[in-house]
Design a protein around this motif. Structure first.
Motif, short mmCIF file in Angstrom:
data_model
loop_
_atom_site.label_atom_id
_atom_site.label_comp_id
_atom_site.label_asym_id
_atom_site.label_seq_id
_atom_site.Cartn_x
_atom_site.Cartn_y
_atom_site.Cartn_z
N VAL A 148 3.70 177.88 20.00
CA VAL A 148 4.31 176.81 20.79
C VAL A 148 5.78 177.14 21.05
O VAL A 148 6.30 176.91 22.15
N GLN A 149 6.45 177.69 20.05
CA GLN A 149 7.86 178.07 20.23
C GLN A 149 7.99 179.16 21.30
O GLN A 149 8.93 179.15 22.10
N SER A 177 -0.46 187.33 19.09
CA SER A 177 0.61 188.18 18.55
C SER A 177 1.48 188.74 19.66
O SER A 177 2.72 188.81 19.54
N ALA A 178 0.85 189.15 20.76
CA ALA A 178 1.63 189.71 21.88
C ALA A 178 2.62 188.70 22.42
O ALA A 178 3.75 189.04 22.79
N SER A 179 2.20 187.43 22.47
CA SER A 179 3.08 186.37 22.95
C SER A 179 4.30 186.22 22.04
O SER A 179 5.43 186.05 22.51
N LEU A 180 4.09 186.29 20.74
CA LEU A 180 5.20 186.15 19.78
C LEU A 180 6.19 187.29 19.94
O LEU A 180 7.41 187.08 19.97
N PHE A 181 5.66 188.52 20.04
CA PHE A 181 6.54 189.68 20.16
C PHE A 181 7.43 189.59 21.39
O PHE A 181 8.62 189.91 21.35
N ARG A 182 6.86 189.14 22.51
CA ARG A 182 7.56 189.18 23.79
C ARG A 182 8.53 188.02 23.98
O ARG A 182 9.34 188.04 24.90
N SER A 183 8.43 187.02 23.13
CA SER A 183 9.30 185.85 23.29
C SER A 183 10.61 185.99 22.51
O SER A 183 11.46 185.10 22.57
N GLY A 184 10.72 187.07 21.78
CA GLY A 184 11.96 187.29 21.02
C GLY A 184 11.96 186.70 19.63
O GLY A 184 12.99 186.74 18.93
N ILE A 185 10.83 186.15 19.19
CA ILE A 185 10.74 185.59 17.84
C ILE A 185 10.83 186.73 16.82
O ILE A 185 10.19 187.78 16.98
N ASN A 186 11.64 186.52 15.80
CA ASN A 186 11.78 187.53 14.74
C ASN A 186 10.60 187.41 13.79
O ASN A 186 10.54 186.51 12.96
N THR A 187 9.66 188.33 13.91
CA THR A 187 8.41 188.23 13.13
C THR A 187 8.58 188.70 11.69
O THR A 187 7.64 188.64 10.90
N THR A 188 9.79 189.15 11.34
CA THR A 188 10.03 189.50 9.94
C THR A 188 10.51 188.29 9.14
O THR A 188 10.51 188.31 7.91
N LEU A 235 -2.04 174.29 23.73
CA LEU A 235 -1.42 175.58 23.41
C LEU A 235 -1.49 175.86 21.92
O LEU A 235 -1.88 176.95 21.50
N ALA A 236 -1.12 174.86 21.14
CA ALA A 236 -1.12 175.03 19.67
C ALA A 236 -2.51 175.40 19.17
O ALA A 236 -2.67 176.32 18.35
N ALA A 237 -3.55 174.71 19.67
CA ALA A 237 -4.92 174.99 19.23
C ALA A 237 -5.40 176.34 19.75
O ALA A 237 -6.10 177.08 19.05
N SER A 238 -5.01 176.67 20.98
CA SER A 238 -5.46 177.92 21.59
C SER A 238 -4.91 179.14 20.84
O SER A 238 -5.56 180.18 20.78
N CYS A 239 -3.72 179.00 20.28
CA CYS A 239 -3.07 180.12 19.61
C CYS A 239 -3.84 180.63 18.40
O CYS A 239 -3.68 181.78 17.99
N PHE A 240 -4.67 179.77 17.79
CA PHE A 240 -5.52 180.26 16.70
C PHE A 240 -7.00 180.15 17.06
O PHE A 240 -7.88 180.04 16.20
N LYS A 276 3.94 179.96 28.93
CA LYS A 276 4.04 181.06 29.90
C LYS A 276 3.84 182.41 29.20
O LYS A 276 3.13 183.30 29.70
N SER A 277 4.45 182.57 28.05
CA SER A 277 4.31 183.81 27.29
C SER A 277 2.86 183.99 26.82
O SER A 277 2.30 185.09 26.91
N PHE A 278 2.26 182.91 26.33
CA PHE A 278 0.88 182.97 25.84
C PHE A 278 -0.09 183.31 26.98
O PHE A 278 -0.95 184.18 26.83
N LEU A 279 0.05 182.62 28.11
CA LEU A 279 -0.87 182.82 29.23
C LEU A 279 -0.71 184.22 29.83
O LEU A 279 -1.68 184.82 30.28
#
Length: 467
Positions: free
Chosen positions: A270-271, A213-224, A316-321, A275-278
């Motif tokens: 993945v999007q 979740s932290a990776s998604l927030f920091r990458s600029g993805i609109n989580t709404t 990366l895709a597998a690690s995210c979940f 770098k954001s995930f790590l």
């Protein structure tokens, strides 16, 4: 004559080097040697040192030395309830667990009082220090009984202080008269009672999504924004399925975490990029040694303790979940949960509250200290909101309590091979002012909601009732 002089100089230099070595190990590194459970000097001291007692935070005896028929006997009133965390100490087997890691205090050789130092100098009988733990025997008992008959672990932490309130691994063993039944214990190769499952590594499954979740927030993805979950997706030729190919339909971030939507987190993870995930996983302590009184293996993203510089798209895709090569200990998942509860700050975990000398004067007392800042308060609040939704309208609902808002996340982790999934449940409560954070792991237990949530619910209920 010159040859004799060279030999004499060589011998003098050798003695000088040996002297430096003795000074280094006996003075500079003396505490390191004492802290090592393999140091049998501490075990052999038992003949003239009465090992101090170990107590829970309420003063209940966990371990104590008594003299029975003229012989010193280590007594464990709770049997296996604290094992293997508590460990053992015998002349034949050595020391393990807290009995080993705290031996320097228990034997009165760490920061010894003046009286203890004199007694030690003249090899006189003496008394070691008492150690008071942060563990709560009531919570420990609830967790122990709830896990009894299963293979797994439960960890409870005060998120504001880092105090470990319960640390249970099952199955355990009875430490009383251990020498007599040691052979029977080591024969239990399936149960592995000597393994501390709370401090062992396992795939975390969907509990990892709180980190992603932290990776998604920091990458600029609109989580709404809404995402259409169709039961599976394909990323770089790899099929990412939902559990039982369940179709979640249109979900935003909150609902994706609540429903535990794999394809959402894989797609947007993945999007967001590796770098954001790590960066996010490093913030939560992956690849780092946890500062704790017991050894906890380093949680990892790949088959290496060190966090890598890059990840392939598929990994990366597998690690995210929480699949791929990700391995985490239940202890670290409890710390991660506590960090979310504490507005993003993970406190340094500790299990020793204070140490008392034979006159009951405080020799040492632990003060709460931050370890990592994993999240901003805003990020922690967003994850908390989604974890609350998971309890009110998602997979974590079996952990709900009446009149208390629980924030939680389930996990069902595939261990590889044709084996049932591991069951996970992480939670904290009350969600608006957390007083306890827990992580429960049931080995091959199936789904987190069914196998692990009821255990976490019992622990949280007991903790809130007691406070």
């Amino acid at each position: 004559m010159r040859g004799v002089r060279r030999v004499a100089l060589g011998m003098a230099f050798s003695f000088f080097v040996l002297s430096l070595g003795l000074v280094y190990w006996q003075v500079v590194q003396s505490n390191t040697l004492l802290d090592n459970p393999a140091n049998r000097r501490l075990i052999l001291l038992e003949s003239r040192v009465t090992r101090g007692g170990i107590f829970d935070r309420n003063g209940e005896i966990i371990a104590q030395t008594q003299t029975i028929k003229g012989k010193k006997v280590r007594v464990y009133p709770n049997g296996e309830m604290y094992e293997p965390t508590l460990g053992y100490s015998t002349v034949r087997l050595g020391a393990a667990g807290l009995e080993g890691s705290l031996a320097n205090w228990l034997m009165g050789v760490k920061d010894a009082t003046a009286t203890q130092s004199i007694q030690q100098l003249f090899s006189l009988p003496r008394q070691g220090d008492d150690v008071v733990l942060t563990l709560d025997s009531h919570l420990q008992s609830v967790a122990y009984n709830a896990l009894k008959g299963k293979k797994g672990a439960a960890v409870a932490i005060d998120p504001k202080t880092g105090e470990v309130l319960a640390l249970v691994s099952q199955p355990g063993y009875n430490p009383t008269n251990l020498d007599d039944h040691w052979k029977d214990i080591i024969k239990q190769t399936q149960e592995k009672p000597l393994d501390n499952r709370a401090l062992s590594l396992y795939p975390p499954g969907s509990t990892m999504k709180v980190v992603t979740s932290a990776s998604l927030f920091r990458s600029g993805i609109n989580t709404t924004n809404l995402y259409d979950c169709k039961g599976s997706t394909i990323i770089n030729g790899q099929v990412i399925p939902e559990q039982n190919l369940e179709v979640h339909g249109w979900v935003n971030y909150n609902k994706a975490l609540a429903d535990s939507c794999n394809t959402y987190f894989a797609t947007f993870g993945v999007q967001a990029g590796d770098k954001s995930f790590l960066s996010a996983v490093k913030g939560f302590g992956f690849g780092q040694k946890i500062p704790f009184e017991l050894n906890v293996p380093v949680s990892q993203i790949t088959n290496s303790p060190k966090v890598p510089e890059t990840l392939s798209t598929n990994l990366l895709a597998a690690s995210c979940f929480g699949q791929g090569e990700v391995l985490v200990s239940p202890f670290q998942m409890a710390l991660i949960t506590a960090g979310i509860a504490n507005h993003g700050v993970i406190m340094t975990p500790h299990i020793v509250e204070r140490v008392l000398d034979p006159s009951q004067t405080v020799q040492y007392e632990q003060e709460p200290q931050p370890w990592l800042t994993a999240l901003s308060k805003d990020e922690a609040d967003k994850i908390t909101s989604a974890m609350v939704t998971a309890v009110t309208d998602g997979t974590a609902s079996p952990g709900a309590l009446p009149d208390v808002q629980v924030a939680a996340k389930t996990g069902s982790a595939e261990p590889g091979g044709n084996q049932p999934t591991h069951a996970w449940y992480i939670a904290f409560a009350p969600a608006e002012a957390p007083r306890i954070a827990v992580a429960v792991f049931v080995e091959h237990g199936g789904t987190g909601g069914a196998a692990a949530a009821p255990i976490a619910r019992q622990i949280i209920e007991e903790a809130l009732a007691r406070k």
